[in-house]
Motif scaffolding. Structure first.
Motif, short mmCIF file in Angstrom:
data_model
loop_
_atom_site.label_atom_id
_atom_site.label_comp_id
_atom_site.label_asym_id
_atom_site.label_seq_id
_atom_site.Cartn_x
_atom_site.Cartn_y
_atom_site.Cartn_z
N ASN A 197 0.81 -1.22 0.00
CA ASN A 197 0.00 0.00 0.00
C ASN A 197 0.85 1.27 0.00
N GLU A 198 2.12 1.14 0.39
CA GLU A 198 2.94 2.33 0.62
C GLU A 198 3.09 3.24 -0.60
N PRO A 199 3.48 2.70 -1.79
CA PRO A 199 3.62 3.62 -2.92
C PRO A 199 2.30 4.28 -3.30
N ILE A 200 1.19 3.57 -3.07
CA ILE A 200 -0.12 4.13 -3.37
C ILE A 200 -0.42 5.29 -2.42
N MET A 201 -0.19 5.06 -1.12
CA MET A 201 -0.40 6.11 -0.12
C MET A 201 0.50 7.31 -0.42
N GLU A 202 1.74 7.02 -0.78
CA GLU A 202 2.69 8.10 -1.05
C GLU A 202 2.23 8.96 -2.23
N CYS A 203 1.66 8.30 -3.25
CA CYS A 203 1.16 9.03 -4.41
C CYS A 203 0.02 9.97 -4.03
N LYS A 241 7.99 8.35 -10.40
CA LYS A 241 8.53 7.85 -9.13
C LYS A 241 8.77 6.34 -9.17
N TYR A 242 7.83 5.60 -9.73
CA TYR A 242 7.92 4.13 -9.77
C TYR A 242 7.60 3.65 -11.19
N PRO A 243 8.49 3.85 -12.11
CA PRO A 243 8.20 3.50 -13.50
C PRO A 243 7.95 2.02 -13.71
N MET A 244 8.52 1.17 -12.84
CA MET A 244 8.33 -0.28 -13.02
C MET A 244 6.87 -0.70 -12.83
N LEU A 245 6.07 0.10 -12.14
CA LEU A 245 4.67 -0.26 -11.89
C LEU A 245 3.81 -0.17 -13.14
N LEU A 246 4.16 0.75 -14.04
CA LEU A 246 3.32 1.01 -15.20
C LEU A 246 3.87 0.40 -16.47
N LYS A 247 4.84 -0.50 -16.34
CA LYS A 247 5.34 -1.20 -17.52
C LYS A 247 4.25 -2.09 -18.09
N GLU A 248 4.46 -2.50 -19.32
CA GLU A 248 3.47 -3.32 -19.99
C GLU A 248 3.20 -4.59 -19.20
N ASN A 261 17.18 3.43 -3.34
CA ASN A 261 17.15 4.84 -2.97
C ASN A 261 15.72 5.38 -2.87
N LYS A 262 14.72 4.49 -3.11
CA LYS A 262 13.32 4.89 -2.99
C LYS A 262 12.60 3.89 -2.10
N LYS A 263 13.02 3.80 -0.88
CA LYS A 263 12.47 2.81 0.04
C LYS A 263 11.04 3.16 0.41
N ILE A 264 10.23 2.13 0.45
CA ILE A 264 8.85 2.33 0.86
C ILE A 264 8.69 1.98 2.33
N THR A 265 9.21 0.84 2.72
CA THR A 265 9.09 0.44 4.12
C THR A 265 10.29 0.91 4.91
N GLU A 266 10.08 1.13 6.19
CA GLU A 266 11.14 1.60 7.06
C GLU A 266 12.15 0.49 7.32
N ASP A 267 13.42 0.88 7.38
CA ASP A 267 14.46 -0.07 7.76
C ASP A 267 14.43 -0.21 9.26
N LEU A 295 9.24 9.04 4.18
CA LEU A 295 8.88 7.81 4.87
C LEU A 295 10.07 6.92 5.13
N SER A 296 11.21 7.21 4.50
CA SER A 296 12.40 6.38 4.71
C SER A 296 13.13 6.88 5.93
#
Length: 586
Positions: A197-203, A241-248, A261-267, A295-296
């Motif tokens: 859910n994190e990238p969605i919330m971030e958007c 931000k997340y180009p891999m999500l919208l690939k074919e 470098n674009k962490k969604i979950t906390e370390d 969020l990182s």
């Protein structure tokens, strides 16, 4: 008013979240179905912490007793635990009412305010929490309330307050809803993300929109927007931000993962366990939020090395065999008895013990005799009573004060739900547990809310007893040594129903002018092993009721022998004579 600011104040922020209160009142505030309303706890913490240094997060919630825990709640709690937050959930009772949540947070607050003064943030609107918050202010803590306006209690008017209405888009998300415009994302990349859910919330947060989406399956999600403009903005943001999500569809690499470098979950960094000299340090969570708002960030989890110690229960009580016994060895204790009485619980449940068709207006408890009963000859360390304040019971509180008992009354109007009584006793118990040498803690109540401080008492090497009416004893309290009040009711219960129809025979007494004029009457009934029933017609005249003529004759003889001057204006009876065997050990 709080005292002067402590120069050694830590300025750490400690956050306490009543999850059930937040979600229930939030769905009502925003007019969203509760099943579709969700709170991202980590983002909520970031919101209220507001860039300050975090000392700890404590979250309490409830689960259904007869149904599976909703997946949305279970995921929220698991993620909170993953971040190192202190999370505790309790099953609701058979009526689906929440129990123990308020007591748990109250106990956590009381433990926390023993640290160096800092900033205490409560995310809840329940007036029960005003009791520990006032105690925090007395200990020089800064207190803040963050909550929904409609759900905030009027008792919080003296605390700094921030409305969640101004910030909810940063931590609320809606699932299952549908809007005019839908963006579908289908990607195997989602499988590699633990908190998808994190990238969605971030958007949505980046666009300052209320987050609304629905997971069709593990790889497909529908994002909902109110108009086409917002949809295009979201597509553009995700593409950048997340180009891999919208690939074919289907062309994402199996090894495709979120860029480091674009962490969604906390370390999460686990620090080694450390010994501490502070016995109150059960658990800490440290988060430095002062440098960045992204969020990182790194969370640190620290657990004290202390382990709970169970204790063997053993005491000289002969009134009734306690039916639950522990089996562990007990360290040396002070052997002082501290009695905590939930007056409302005892009064409200009392008429049921003999199936009396009697309202609580005529059912009364002599607190002094109740304490004598449960103390049973042992040395008394203190008595703590909490209740509400109906006008007819003013004399009860005055007498408790005269006896030196510690009592707190929280006013309530007629037909109004009682508030703050349980929280008051939890605060009192926690203070005694932490401040006094371990002794014997006696709870007079059948409410399961008190299991939280009782377990804490056992951890601190206290012996615990529970006394309650048999019909009111919660199952959870039976995990502790317990005894029923029913066999001893004649020792401390008295009925004041006027013109009692329960008894055929009455004895009139006149001429009394004592301060506690009920005492010789109570003593008489107790000596004859009868349930005390009488009614004052005026300040000097009382009617005593009996079931048969023989009991009336016995009472008349007993009064004539014990108080020969009863009918003259004298004061042969002193309250101190009754209490000298258990004088408070100060």
């Amino acid at each position: 008013m709080a005292g002067p600011v402590d120069p050694a104040a830590s300025e750490l922020v400690y956050i306490f979240i009543d999850y059930s209160n937040v979600t229930h009142e939030g769905s009502r505030e925003l007019n969203i179905a509760n099943d579709n309303f969700n709170v991202d706890l980590n983002r909520l913490v970031i919101t209220v912490c507001n860039g300050r240094k975090l000392g700890g997060v404590y979250i309490a919630g409830s689960t259904p007793q007869t149904a599976p825990t909703p997946l949305k709640d279970e995921l929220s709690w698991k993620r909170a635990e993953h971040h190192g937050f202190n999370v505790k959930t309790f099953p609701r009772n058979a009526s689906n009412k929440e129990k123990k949540v308020d007591s748990r947070l109250t106990c956590d607050i009381m433990l926390t305010i023993r640290k160096n003064p800092g900033i205490l943030v409560l995310v809840a609107g329940d007036s029960d929490y005003s009791v520990p918050l006032e105690e925090a202010q007395r200990e020089n803590w800064e207190v803040e309330i963050w909550f929904w306006p409609k759900g905030k209690s009027k008792h919080f008017s003296n605390f700094p307050y921030t409305s969640l209405n101004f910030h909810y888009k940063s931590f609320v998300y809606i699932t299952g809803s549908k809007s005019k415009c839908t963006l579908e994302i289908n990607s195997d990349v989602f499988k590699s993300w633990k908190w998808r859910n994190e990238p969605i919330m971030e958007c949505y947060c980046a666009l300052n929109l209320l987050c609304q989406f629905h997971w069709v399956n593990n790889t497909t999600i529908h994002l909902y927007f109110d108009n086409e403009i917002h949809l295009k903005q979201a597509r553009g943001w995700l593409t950048k931000k997340y180009p891999m999500l919208l690939k074919e569809q289907g062309k994402a690499s199996k090894s495709a993962k979120m860029p480091q470098n674009k962490k969604i979950t906390e370390d999460i960094t686990d620090l080694p366990k450390q010994n501490t000299s502070d016995p109150l340090d059960d658990q800490y969570v440290f988060v430095d939020l002062s440098e960045t708002r992204s969020l990182s960030r790194t969370l640190f989890s620290l657990y004290s090395s202390q382990k709970s110690v169970r204790a063997k229960f053993s005491h000289p009580c002969k009134l009734q065999k306690l039916t639950k016994m522990a089996s562990q060895k007990m360290p040396a204790t002070s052997e002082l008895v501290y009695v905590f009485i939930d007056h409302s619980n005892v009064i409200n449940e009392g008429p049921r013990f003999r199936k009396l068709k009697l309202t609580t207006d005529f059912f009364n408890i002599d607190h002094n005799r109740l304490v004598i009963t449960v103390c049973n000859g042992r040395r008394l360390g203190g008595v703590y009573i909490a209740g509400s304040h109906p006008p007819s019971e003013d004399e009860l509180w005055e007498r408790a004060k005269d006896l030196g008992f510690n009592f707190n009354i929280h006013p309530k109007k007629e037909k109004e739900k009682e508030k703050k009584v349980d929280a008051q006793l939890v605060c009192d118990m926690t203070e005694i547990i932490l401040d006094k040498t371990p002794g014997i803690l006696v709870l007079v109540s059948g409410d399961s809310d008190f299991t939280v401080p009782l377990y804490k008492a056992k951890e601190k090497n206290w012996r615990v007893e529970v006394w309650s009416w048999s019909r009111a004893m919660a199952n959870d309290l039976m995990e502790f040594p317990y005894a029923y009040l029913d066999p001893h009711a004649d020792s401390f219960v008295y009925i004041t129903e006027p013109d009692s129809k329960r008894s055929k025979h009455s004895l009139e007494i006149t001429g009394m002018s004592w301060r506690w004029k009920n005492e010789p009457i109570m003593e008489c009934y107790r000596a004859l092993n009868l349930l005390c029933q009488f009614c004052w017609l005026d300040d000097t005249t009382a009617h005593l009721y009996f079931d048969d003529e023989s009991d009336l004759k016995k009472a008349e003889m007993w009064l004539s022998k014990s108080y020969p001057d009863l009918l003259v204006d004298s004061d042969p009876f002193l309250i101190v004579d009754l209490t000298k065997s258990i004088m408070l050990n100060k």
